[in-house]
Design a protein around this motif. Structure first.
Motif, short mmCIF file in Angstrom:
data_model
loop_
_atom_site.label_atom_id
_atom_site.label_comp_id
_atom_site.label_asym_id
_atom_site.label_seq_id
_atom_site.Cartn_x
_atom_site.Cartn_y
_atom_site.Cartn_z
N UNK A 142 0.82 -1.22 0.00
CA UNK A 142 0.00 0.00 0.00
C UNK A 142 0.85 1.26 0.00
N UNK A 143 2.17 1.11 -0.15
CA UNK A 143 3.04 2.27 -0.25
C UNK A 143 3.51 2.86 1.06
N UNK A 144 3.23 2.22 2.17
CA UNK A 144 3.72 2.72 3.47
C UNK A 144 5.19 2.37 3.61
N UNK A 145 5.96 3.30 4.11
CA UNK A 145 7.39 3.07 4.32
C UNK A 145 7.62 2.41 5.67
N UNK A 146 8.37 1.32 5.65
CA UNK A 146 8.78 0.63 6.87
C UNK A 146 10.29 0.71 6.98
N UNK A 147 10.76 0.78 8.19
CA UNK A 147 12.20 0.72 8.46
C UNK A 147 12.45 -0.48 9.36
N UNK A 148 13.58 -1.13 9.14
CA UNK A 148 14.03 -2.18 10.04
C UNK A 148 15.38 -1.71 10.56
N UNK A 149 15.49 -1.62 11.87
CA UNK A 149 16.70 -1.13 12.52
C UNK A 149 17.21 -2.22 13.46
N UNK A 150 18.50 -2.51 13.37
CA UNK A 150 19.13 -3.48 14.28
C UNK A 150 20.20 -2.76 15.06
N UNK A 151 20.19 -2.94 16.37
CA UNK A 151 21.18 -2.29 17.22
C UNK A 151 22.55 -2.93 17.03
N UNK A 152 23.57 -2.25 17.46
CA UNK A 152 24.95 -2.69 17.24
C UNK A 152 25.25 -4.04 17.88
N UNK A 153 24.65 -4.34 19.01
CA UNK A 153 24.94 -5.62 19.65
C UNK A 153 24.11 -6.77 19.09
N UNK A 154 23.30 -6.48 18.06
CA UNK A 154 22.49 -7.47 17.35
C UNK A 154 21.47 -8.16 18.26
N UNK A 155 21.08 -7.48 19.32
CA UNK A 155 20.12 -8.07 20.24
C UNK A 155 18.70 -8.01 19.68
N UNK A 156 18.34 -6.88 19.06
CA UNK A 156 16.97 -6.70 18.60
C UNK A 156 16.93 -6.03 17.23
N UNK A 157 16.01 -6.50 16.40
CA UNK A 157 15.66 -5.83 15.14
C UNK A 157 14.25 -5.29 15.34
N UNK A 158 14.05 -4.03 15.00
CA UNK A 158 12.76 -3.38 15.20
C UNK A 158 12.20 -2.93 13.87
N UNK A 159 10.94 -3.27 13.63
CA UNK A 159 10.22 -2.78 12.45
C UNK A 159 9.41 -1.57 12.91
N UNK A 160 9.56 -0.47 12.20
CA UNK A 160 8.87 0.75 12.59
C UNK A 160 8.58 1.61 11.39
N UNK A 161 7.75 2.61 11.57
CA UNK A 161 7.50 3.62 10.56
C UNK A 161 8.46 4.78 10.81
N UNK A 162 8.78 5.55 9.77
CA UNK A 162 9.70 6.69 9.97
C UNK A 162 9.23 7.64 11.07
N UNK A 163 7.94 7.85 11.17
CA UNK A 163 7.42 8.77 12.18
C UNK A 163 7.49 8.21 13.60
N UNK A 164 7.82 6.94 13.73
CA UNK A 164 8.00 6.34 15.06
C UNK A 164 9.30 6.77 15.72
N UNK A 165 10.28 7.21 14.92
CA UNK A 165 11.57 7.63 15.46
C UNK A 165 11.49 9.05 16.01
#
Length: 102
Positions: free
Chosen positions: A71-94
């Motif tokens: 549907x054209x929504x932008x998703x981001x996946x961010x992984x922290x440096x220690x590789x503990x968690x990957x988070x799926x979020x929208x740009x406006x969530x940051x």
């Protein structure tokens, strides 16, 4: 069919409520986006961000991918440096101080 191996692993996968709504609306599985991220397909990041992620994989730094739902929504996946968690979020969530340019 070629099966790609993950380039790194994470312990947890998190998703913000807003990103979950976007995925439910588009009827897409969040695992598809996380799998791409773990395999080193950084999606729609620019060349500098792509190179930065390639370096980050080797040096244990944080990673960042950009994808789009049907549907054209932008998703981001961010992984922290220690590789503990990957988070799926929208740009406006940051928070504004953590936003990344495309």
């Amino acid at each position: 069919m070629q099966i790609a191996m993950p380039r790194f692993r994470v312990r947890w996968i998190c998703i913000t409520p807003e990103a979950l709504v976007a995925l439910v609306e588009s009827q897409e599985d969040p695992r598809a986006f996380v799998t791409r991220h773990l395999e080193g397909d950084w999606g729609d990041v620019g060349p500098a961000e792509w190179a930065g992620n390639e370096s980050a994989v080797k040096h244990g730094e944080s990673l960042f991918s950009i994808y789009h739902t049907r549907h054209g929504r932008t998703l981001q996946v961010v992984t922290d440096a220690n590789r503990y968690v990957a988070t799926i979020l929208l740009p406006e969530d940051l928070p504004p101080s953590e936003e990344r340019s495309l």
